[in-house]
Design a protein around this motif. Structure first.
Motif, short mmCIF file in Angstrom:
data_model
loop_
_atom_site.label_atom_id
_atom_site.label_comp_id
_atom_site.label_asym_id
_atom_site.label_seq_id
_atom_site.Cartn_x
_atom_site.Cartn_y
_atom_site.Cartn_z
N GLY A 339 -6.65 -5.25 -30.00
CA GLY A 339 -6.47 -4.61 -31.46
C GLY A 339 -5.42 -5.43 -32.37
O GLY A 339 -5.61 -5.54 -33.64
N ARG A 340 -4.45 -5.52 -31.65
CA ARG A 340 -3.22 -6.28 -32.44
C ARG A 340 -3.67 -7.62 -32.95
O ARG A 340 -2.87 -8.13 -33.74
N PHE A 341 -4.66 -8.26 -32.51
CA PHE A 341 -4.80 -9.74 -32.94
C PHE A 341 -5.87 -9.68 -34.10
O PHE A 341 -6.37 -10.80 -34.63
N ASP A 342 -6.70 -8.48 -34.14
CA ASP A 342 -7.54 -8.48 -34.97
C ASP A 342 -7.86 -7.05 -35.79
O ASP A 342 -7.96 -6.19 -35.24
N GLU A 343 -8.09 -7.18 -37.06
CA GLU A 343 -8.03 -5.96 -37.81
C GLU A 343 -9.50 -5.43 -37.80
O GLU A 343 -9.47 -4.07 -37.36
N ALA A 344 -10.38 -6.10 -37.45
CA ALA A 344 -12.04 -5.31 -37.28
C ALA A 344 -11.74 -4.67 -35.86
O ALA A 344 -12.40 -3.66 -36.03
N ALA A 345 -11.43 -5.53 -35.02
CA ALA A 345 -11.20 -4.91 -33.60
C ALA A 345 -10.55 -3.50 -33.63
O ALA A 345 -10.96 -2.30 -32.93
N GLN A 346 -9.49 -3.46 -34.25
CA GLN A 346 -8.56 -2.34 -34.49
C GLN A 346 -9.19 -1.24 -35.05
O GLN A 346 -8.97 -0.04 -34.59
N THR A 347 -9.72 -1.48 -36.13
CA THR A 347 -10.38 -0.52 -36.85
C THR A 347 -11.66 0.20 -36.07
O THR A 347 -11.72 1.24 -36.06
N ILE A 348 -12.26 -0.60 -35.20
CA ILE A 348 -13.28 0.22 -34.27
C ILE A 348 -12.49 1.02 -33.22
O ILE A 348 -12.93 1.99 -32.99
N ILE A 349 -11.48 0.54 -32.81
CA ILE A 349 -10.82 1.16 -31.51
C ILE A 349 -10.21 2.73 -32.39
O ILE A 349 -10.24 3.52 -31.86
N GLU A 350 -9.66 2.38 -33.59
CA GLU A 350 -9.21 3.64 -34.29
C GLU A 350 -10.26 4.61 -34.67
O GLU A 350 -10.02 5.78 -34.64
N THR A 351 -11.53 4.25 -34.79
CA THR A 351 -12.79 5.04 -35.11
C THR A 351 -13.04 5.69 -33.95
O THR A 351 -13.41 6.89 -33.80
N TYR A 352 -13.11 5.26 -32.82
CA TYR A 352 -13.91 5.60 -31.64
C TYR A 352 -12.92 6.30 -30.33
O TYR A 352 -13.41 7.16 -29.78
#
Length: 392
Positions: A339-352
């Protein structure tokens, strides 16, 4: 009718965007506080004093490592003194509980695993825990102001670690105990070697890291992690697939164990140590594609199933072992370091991956997510003070 349909689509997209809006560092710190409870802390400390504890078949240190990683990353993100002291206490408890070992490990200290009849200890459990503690030492080393405050503590723990973790298993048989049969188990030792090299600049550590990463060694069939990887071109950008051991051919690794490799590679990328460096500077992009386009498939199923997924990194599952899609948990995986390398991936992580989700070891996941957001927001964590960056 068309206008009504368009409005409905717009409404749904707006709702989805709001549902997946990024969290703040402060909000994620609160999430971590909610899951790193007094009970979780006590359990971690108890396991650091007794690896036989809680009927875990002598694997107390192994299970402790999950929480420990979360606390270390929460400390990196916040700089909080209480988190620092907890990590130091775990370190001290481990050393205090270590015993003098019998032959063939005479002269070294460690932890017998009586449940497995392993009087000199279990290299998997030790490497699984000490990769994080070696990262902790390296982070302190790269933080001159902090290190100065703890210089005596640091030097004693570094010396103990080199002797009783690295030298012990190397002297007992590096080909057996450090070059392991599986790629992910070997990666634990490669990470330890990398971190100790960055602190000490000793060639033996660098050589091991490079052998495992890209040079090869007879003990692992002259193979290395780079040539175990190959592209999965069914998605765009391409993802990674991999041989799970040092033989060819072999099945792909399951998503959870592959996450241990991801944890090593993301740490190496932040250290500017081979991984994600030219000409392979798309390593993180391919790993992100592996989990968020092949394993999790959140774009097809934006529900709590996004914490679950295919059993293996190629998107397949084994009905007799690892369950079908939406039944195989990948939530315990430290792949969320991506997630620290990609905003879109981190947003998914924070959502679920939330405090209320039905996921394994929440302190680990919340700590990593917190550190990811801190790096994305500020470009660096609080520690290390001299941060190399994510190379984006």
């Amino acid at each position: 009718m068309i206008k009504k349909y368009s409005f409905l689509v717009l409404f749904l997209l707006l709702a989805l965007f709001q549902a997946m809006a990024q969290k703040s560092v402060a909000a994620l710190e609160m999430d971590f506080n909610r899951v790193y409870t007094a009970k979780e802390r006590l359990q971690m400390l108890n396991r650091s004093l007794n690896n036989q504890s809680e009927d875990r078949n002598g694997a107390g240190h192994y299970y402790m490592a999950y929480t420990l990683e979360g606390v270390i990353q929460a400390w990196q993100a916040t700089g909080r003194e209480d988190f620092l002291k907890d990590v130091q206490l775990v370190f001290d408890n481990l050393i205090a509980s270590a015993k003098e070992l019998p032959a063939p490990a005479k002269g070294f200290q460690g932890w017998a695993v009586t449940a497995q009849d392993a009087p000199i200890g279990q290299p998997l459990y030790e490497s699984y825990t000490w990769r994080h503690l070696c990262s902790f030492l390296r982070i302190m080393h790269q933080s001159p102001r902090l290190k100065k405050q703890h210089e005596a503590w640091f030097q004693k723990r570094l010396a103990w670690t080199e002797k009783n973790i690295w030298d012990k298993w190397a002297s007992l048989g590096q080909d057996r105990y450090q070059y392991r049969v599986n790629t992910y188990m070997t990666s634990h030792w490669a990470r330890i070697a990398m971190e100790l090299y960055l602190i000490t600049e000793k060639d033996a550590y660098l050589q091991f890291f490079e052998n495992v990463s890209f040079k090869g060694h007879p003990a692992i069939k002259n193979n290395h992690l780079r040539n175990r990887l190959y592209d999965n071109v069914t998605v765009n950008p391409p993802a990674f697939n991999m041989y799970s051991n040092w033989e060819t051919p072999s099945s792909p690794p399951d998503a959870s164990h592959f996450a241990d490799l991801v944890s090593f590679w993301t740490t190496a990328a932040e250290n500017n140590m081979y991984w994600n460096q030219p000409p392979f500077d798309d390593d993180m992009q391919k790993l992100i594609s592996t989990y968020f386009k092949v394993v999790h498939l959140p774009e097809k199923d934006l529900t709590q199933k996004s914490m679950m997924g295919a059993g293996f990194i190629d998107g397949t599952s084994d009905q007799n072992g690892i369950g079908p899609y939406d039944k195989a948990s990948v939530s315990l995986g430290t792949h969320i370091n991506l997630g620290r390398f990609d905003e879109a991936a981190q947003t998914i992580i924070e959502t679920y991956f939330t405090p209320t989700a039905n996921i394994f070891n929440k302190p680990m996941l919340m700590g990593i997510s917190l550190n990811n957001r801190k790096i994305l927001t500020d470009g660096k964590p609080v520690y290390p003070e001299n941060y190399s960056g994510t190379g984006k």
